[in-house]
Design an enzyme around this catalytic site. Structure first.
Site, PDB file in Angstrom:
ATOM      1  N   ASP A  68      -9.749   2.999   2.344  1.00 11.98           N
ATOM      2  CA  ASP A  68      -9.769   2.337   3.775  1.00 11.98           C
ATOM      3  C   ASP A  68     -10.312   3.331   4.529  1.00 11.98           C
ATOM      4  O   ASP A  68     -11.263   3.186   5.262  1.00 11.98           O
ATOM      5  CB  ASP A  68      -8.324   1.821   4.158  1.00 11.98           C
ATOM      6  CG  ASP A  68      -8.001   0.570   3.392  1.00 11.98           C
ATOM      7  OD1 ASP A  68      -8.804  -0.208   3.072  1.00 11.98           O
ATOM      8  OD2 ASP A  68      -6.882   0.364   3.191  1.00 11.98           O
ATOM      9  N   GLY A 114      -0.583   0.676   9.949  1.00 13.59           N
ATOM     10  CA  GLY A 114      -1.087   1.093   9.035  1.00 13.59           C
ATOM     11  C   GLY A 114      -2.614   1.584   8.974  1.00 13.59           C
ATOM     12  O   GLY A 114      -2.890   2.819   8.528  1.00 13.59           O
ATOM     13  N   GLY A 169     -15.287  -4.815  11.545  1.00 15.69           N
ATOM     14  CA  GLY A 169     -15.004  -4.269  10.531  1.00 15.69           C
ATOM     15  C   GLY A 169     -15.371  -4.579   9.148  1.00 15.69           C
ATOM     16  O   GLY A 169     -15.076  -4.328   8.098  1.00 15.69           O
ATOM     17  N   ARG A 202       1.234  -0.257  21.853  1.00 15.76           N
ATOM     18  CA  ARG A 202       2.001  -0.943  22.616  1.00 15.76           C
ATOM     19  C   ARG A 202       3.502  -0.366  22.618  1.00 15.76           C
ATOM     20  O   ARG A 202       4.002  -0.083  23.542  1.00 15.76           O
ATOM     21  CB  ARG A 202       2.272  -2.356  22.056  1.00 15.76           C
ATOM     22  CG  ARG A 202       3.371  -3.180  22.751  1.00 15.76           C
ATOM     23  CD  ARG A 202       3.319  -4.498  22.097  1.00 15.76           C
ATOM     24  NE  ARG A 202       3.674  -4.555  20.750  1.00 15.76           N
ATOM     25  CZ  ARG A 202       3.618  -5.857  19.930  1.00 15.76           C
ATOM     26  NH1 ARG A 202       3.641  -6.881  20.550  1.00 15.76           N
ATOM     27  NH2 ARG A 202       4.011  -5.602  18.588  1.00 15.76           N
ATOM     28  N   THR A 203       3.984   0.098  21.198  1.00 19.29           N
ATOM     29  CA  THR A 203       5.498   0.680  21.242  1.00 19.29           C
ATOM     30  C   THR A 203       4.806   2.241  21.031  1.00 19.29           C
ATOM     31  O   THR A 203       4.372   2.738  19.983  1.00 19.29           O
ATOM     32  CB  THR A 203       5.707   0.310  20.057  1.00 19.29           C
ATOM     33  OG1 THR A 203       5.846  -1.369  19.815  1.00 19.29           O
ATOM     34  CG2 THR A 203       7.391   0.706  19.857  1.00 19.29           C
ATOM     35  N   LEU A 258     -11.580  -3.013  13.498  1.00 18.21           N
ATOM     36  CA  LEU A 258     -11.413  -3.032  12.223  1.00 18.21           C
ATOM     37  C   LEU A 258     -11.321  -4.650  11.817  1.00 18.21           C
ATOM     38  O   LEU A 258     -11.463  -4.956  10.600  1.00 18.21           O
ATOM     39  CB  LEU A 258     -10.165  -2.331  11.788  1.00 18.21           C
ATOM     40  CG  LEU A 258     -10.007  -1.009  12.141  1.00 18.21           C
ATOM     41  CD1 LEU A 258      -8.765  -0.333  11.322  1.00 18.21           C
ATOM     42  CD2 LEU A 258     -11.272  -0.305  11.797  1.00 18.21           C
ATOM     43  N   GLY A 318      -3.518   1.063  18.384  1.00 16.99           N
ATOM     44  CA  GLY A 318      -2.521   0.643  17.488  1.00 16.99           C
ATOM     45  C   GLY A 318      -2.101   2.038  16.806  1.00 16.99           C
ATOM     46  O   GLY A 318      -2.508   2.910  16.815  1.00 16.99           O
ATOM     47  N   ALA A 319      -0.877   1.762  16.291  1.00 17.11           N
ATOM     48  CA  ALA A 319      -0.272   2.920  15.372  1.00 17.11           C
ATOM     49  C   ALA A 319       0.094   2.201  13.960  1.00 17.11           C
ATOM     50  O   ALA A 319       1.397   2.820  13.403  1.00 17.11           O
ATOM     51  CB  ALA A 319       0.833   3.498  16.216  1.00 17.11           C
ATOM     52  N   LYS A 363       0.579  -1.334   0.062  1.00 18.91           N
ATOM     53  CA  LYS A 363      -0.069   0.103   0.152  1.00 18.91           C
ATOM     54  C   LYS A 363       0.841   1.345   0.052  1.00 18.91           C
ATOM     55  O   LYS A 363       0.453   2.283  -0.568  1.00 18.91           O
ATOM     56  CB  LYS A 363      -0.972  -0.018   1.395  1.00 18.91           C
ATOM     57  CG  LYS A 363      -2.133  -0.882   1.228  1.00 18.91           C
ATOM     58  CD  LYS A 363      -3.088  -0.724   2.364  1.00 18.91           C
ATOM     59  CE  LYS A 363      -4.135  -1.671   2.159  1.00 18.91           C
ATOM     60  NZ  LYS A 363      -5.060  -1.779   3.253  1.00 18.91           N
TER      61      LYS A 363
HETATM   62  P1  NAP Z   1       0.257  -3.121  11.300  1.00 14.71           P
HETATM   63  O1  NAP Z   1       0.419  -2.078  10.281  1.00 14.71           O
HETATM   64  O2  NAP Z   1       0.848  -4.471  11.187  1.00 14.71           O
HETATM   65  O3  NAP Z   1      -0.109  -2.696  12.735  1.00 14.71           O
HETATM   66  C1  NAP Z   1      -0.374  -3.692  13.815  1.00 14.71           C
HETATM   67  C2  NAP Z   1      -0.461  -2.844  15.004  1.00 14.71           C
HETATM   68  O4  NAP Z   1      -0.933  -3.865  15.889  1.00 14.71           O
HETATM   69  C3  NAP Z   1       0.500  -2.249  15.511  1.00 14.71           C
HETATM   70  O5  NAP Z   1      -0.041  -1.045  16.327  1.00 14.71           O
HETATM   71  C4  NAP Z   1       1.201  -2.971  16.895  1.00 14.71           C
HETATM   72  O6  NAP Z   1       1.903  -2.492  17.756  1.00 14.71           O
HETATM   73  C5  NAP Z   1      -0.165  -3.790  17.078  1.00 14.71           C
HETATM   74  N1  NAP Z   1       0.015  -5.169  17.755  1.00 14.71           N
HETATM   75  C6  NAP Z   1       0.510  -6.135  17.109  1.00 14.71           C
HETATM   76  N2  NAP Z   1       0.730  -7.282  17.913  1.00 14.71           N
HETATM   77  C7  NAP Z   1       0.299  -6.586  19.279  1.00 14.71           C
HETATM   78  C8  NAP Z   1       0.425  -7.203  20.440  1.00 14.71           C
HETATM   79  N3  NAP Z   1       0.605  -8.432  20.672  1.00 14.71           N
HETATM   80  N4  NAP Z   1       0.138  -6.452  21.421  1.00 14.71           N
HETATM   81  C9  NAP Z   1      -0.099  -5.112  21.284  1.00 14.71           C
HETATM   82  N5  NAP Z   1      -0.332  -4.659  20.107  1.00 14.71           N
HETATM   83  C10 NAP Z   1       0.119  -5.323  18.873  1.00 14.71           C
HETATM   84  O7  NAP Z   1      -1.394  -3.911  10.781  1.00 14.71           O
HETATM   85  P2  NAP Z   1      -2.363  -2.924   9.962  1.00 14.71           P
HETATM   86  O8  NAP Z   1      -2.403  -3.115   8.487  1.00 14.71           O
HETATM   87  O9  NAP Z   1      -2.481  -1.522  10.561  1.00 14.71           O
HETATM   88  O10 NAP Z   1      -3.853  -3.786  10.370  1.00 14.71           O
HETATM   89  C11 NAP Z   1      -4.282  -3.609  11.743  1.00 14.71           C
HETATM   90  C12 NAP Z   1      -5.773  -4.497  11.738  1.00 14.71           C
HETATM   91  O11 NAP Z   1      -6.806  -3.910  11.160  1.00 14.71           O
HETATM   92  C13 NAP Z   1      -5.440  -5.947  11.235  1.00 14.71           C
HETATM   93  O12 NAP Z   1      -6.024  -6.859  11.872  1.00 14.71           O
HETATM   94  C14 NAP Z   1      -6.196  -5.895   9.712  1.00 14.71           C
HETATM   95  O13 NAP Z   1      -6.878  -7.016   9.415  1.00 14.71           O
HETATM   96  C15 NAP Z   1      -7.278  -4.848  10.323  1.00 14.71           C
HETATM   97  N6  NAP Z   1      -7.760  -4.186   8.943  1.00 14.71           N
HETATM   98  C16 NAP Z   1      -9.059  -4.137   8.661  1.00 14.71           C
HETATM   99  C17 NAP Z   1      -9.619  -3.279   7.413  1.00 14.71           C
HETATM  100  C18 NAP Z   1     -10.854  -3.548   6.959  1.00 14.71           C
HETATM  101  O14 NAP Z   1     -11.221  -3.331   5.585  1.00 14.71           O
HETATM  102  N7  NAP Z   1     -11.836  -3.996   7.879  1.00 14.71           N
HETATM  103  C19 NAP Z   1      -8.499  -2.885   6.647  1.00 14.71           C
HETATM  104  C20 NAP Z   1      -7.484  -2.846   7.207  1.00 14.71           C
HETATM  105  C21 NAP Z   1      -6.662  -3.418   8.030  1.00 14.71           C
HETATM  106  P3  NAP Z   1       3.363  -2.111  17.813  1.00 14.71           P
HETATM  107  O15 NAP Z   1       3.497  -0.889  16.902  1.00 14.71           O
HETATM  108  O16 NAP Z   1       3.696  -2.291  19.276  1.00 14.71           O
HETATM  109  O17 NAP Z   1       4.124  -3.301  16.984  1.00 14.71           O
END
Ligand code: NAP
Length: 292
Positions: A108, A135, A252, A157-158, A229, A132-133, A72
Site C-alpha cells: 500500500d 491505517g 486513489g 479529527r481525533t 486515497l 487522517g490518522a 492487515k
Molecule cells: P481507518 O483506519 O478506518 O481510518 C479512518 C480515518 O478517517 C481516521 O483518521 C478517522 O478519524 C477519519 N474519519 C472517519 N470519519 C470521519 C469524519 N466523519 N470526520 C473526520 N474524520 C473522519 O481507514 P483506512 O484503512 O485508513 O482507510 C482510509 C481511506 O483510505 C478509506 O477511504 C480507504 O478506502 C482508502 N484507502 C485506499 C487505498 C487505495 O489503494 N487507494 C488503500 C487503503 C485505503 P478519527 O481518528 O477521528 O476517527
C-alpha cells in the site's frame, strides 16, 4: 478463460468483506498478458479464522496472498517473516511464500509512492499534509518520512490518534518529522507556502460522496496538489474543492493499481512492463465505469 491445469499457481485475497474487490482484474489480467499459469481468487475469511486461512493457504501451496480489511495488522502474527518497512508500519497487505511460511510486505505504501510518481508528484523535500490518522494515513506517513519528505503535518479529527501515530513514526526514524494537529487548526500551519495534501480519511467514500473532511476554502488555498486515497467515486468532493481553489487533484485508483502490480512482482519475481500497467489500469477503469 485461461486453462486451469495441474500446474496452475494460486494467489488470492483474504479479507472481510471481499465481494466488491477489483483486485482479480489486476492479477488475472497480468497473468494473461504474461502467459503465466496463475489464478487470483478472493476469499471471504470469517472473524477468528485468519490463522487457519493463512496456514491453510500455505498447506495448499498457494503462491501468495493479499490481505485486506480488517486483517492487515492481525496477519503479522501468522507469518514467518516481515519486511522492514511493513514491520514499522505495523500492517501487511501482501504475503509472499518462503520455505518456512509467508513473509509479509506492505505494498500500500510503495503503491502510493509509485502512483504519486506516475502523476509527477514528488515527496522528497516536500511539506506534506496527511488528513487522517487511520491505517492508510499511518502507511502514508511512514512512506513520506522514509522518502525524505520535509515536515509532515498529520491532521485528524481525533488529535490523540494523530499524536500517537506521529510519535511512532518519529521514534521509528529518530527524528521529529511528523507534527500532529487537529484538522480545524490548519490556520496554525506555517504561512507563505502551499502543500501536497494526502487525503487518507474515509470521508467522501461511496455512497457518502457529497462529504469532505474539510469545507473551508482557506484550507484548500494552502494546497498545490491533493491526492485522495479514495477512488470510489473517481472525483471526490475533496478533489473538487482542491481544484476549485486552483490546485491539482488525483484519486486513489492508481494507488490500488500499483499496490497490486507490486504484489504481483513480488510473487512472480518479475517486473511488469509499463505497457501492461496501462492495459491493467484501463481494465480497472472499465470495471469501475470510470471514463477519464
Ligand atoms: P481507518 O483506519 O478506518 O481510518 C479512518 C480515518 O478517517 C481516521 O483518521 C478517522 O478519524 C477519519 N474519519 C472517519 N470519519 C470521519 C469524519 N466523519 N470526520 C473526520 N474524520 C473522519 O481507514 P483506512 O484503512 O485508513 O482507510 C482510509 C481511506 O483510505 C478509506 O477511504 C480507504 O478506502 C482508502 N484507502 C485506499 C487505498 C487505495 O489503494 N487507494 C488503500 C487503503 C485505503 P478519527 O481518528 O477521528 O476517527
Amino acid at each position: 478463460m485461461r486453462q486451469i491445469d495441474g500446474h496452475t499457481r494460486l494467489c488470492g485475497l483474504i479479507g472481510n468483506p471481499v465481494e466488491h474487490t477489483i483486485s482479480p482484474v489486476i492479477h488475472n489480467t497480468l497473468a494473461e498478458r504474461e502467459g503465466r499459469n496463475m489464478v487470483y481468487v478472493p476469499f471471504h475469511v470469517e472473524k477468528g479464522q485468519l490463522r487457519k486461512a493463512i496456514e491453510g493457504a500455505f498447506a495448499l501451496n498457494a503462491l501468495g496472498l493479499n490481505v485486506t480489511v480488517p486483517y492487515k495488522s492481525e496477519a503479522i502474527g501468522c507469518l514467518a517473516g516481515v519486511d522492514e518497512i511493513a514491520e514499522k508500519i505495523g500492517a501487511v497487505n501482501t504475503l509472499v511464500r518462503t520455505e518456512k511460511g509467508y513473509k509479509g510486505y506492505n505494498t500500500d505504501a510503495t503503491g502510493l509512492y509509485r502512483a504519486m510518481r506516475s502523476e509527477g508528484i514528488s515527496v522528497e523535500g516536500e511539506e506534506i499534509l496527511i488528513l487522517g490518522a487511520g491505517g492508510a494515513a499511518r502507511a502514508a506517513a511512514f512512506l513520506c518520512v522514509s522518502k525524505g519528505a520535509g515536515r509532515v503535518y498529520m491532521m485528524n479529527r481525533t488529535e490523540e490518534k494523530a499524536r500517537k501515530v506521529a510519535k511512532e513514526v518519529n521514534d521509528a526514524f529518530g527524528r521529529e518529522s511528523v507534527v500532529p494537529m487537529r484538522l480545524e487548526d490548519y490556520g496554525a500551519l506555517p504561512a507563505g507556502r502551499r502543500y501536497l495534501a494526502i487525503q487518507a480519511t474515509s470521508v467522501g467514500l461511496y455512497p457518502d460522496a457529497d462529504a469532505a473532511v474539510m469545507e473551508d476554502r482557506a484550507f484548500y488555498e494552502r494546497i498545490h496538489t491533493g491526492f485522495d486515497l479514495i477512488y470510489r467515486p473517481s472525483c471526490t468532493r475533496f478533489m473538487k474543492l482542491v481544484r476549485d481553489a486552483g490546485g491539482k487533484a488525483y484519486h486513489g485508483l492508481k494507488m490500488l493499481l500499483y499496490q497490486g502490480v507490486e504484489a504481483y512482482e513480488l510473487w512472480n519475481g518479475t517486473s511488469v512492463s509499463e505497457e501492461d500497467v496501462i492495459i491493467v489500469y484501463d481494465k480497472m477503469k472499465e470495471a469501475m465505469g470510470i471514463e477519464e
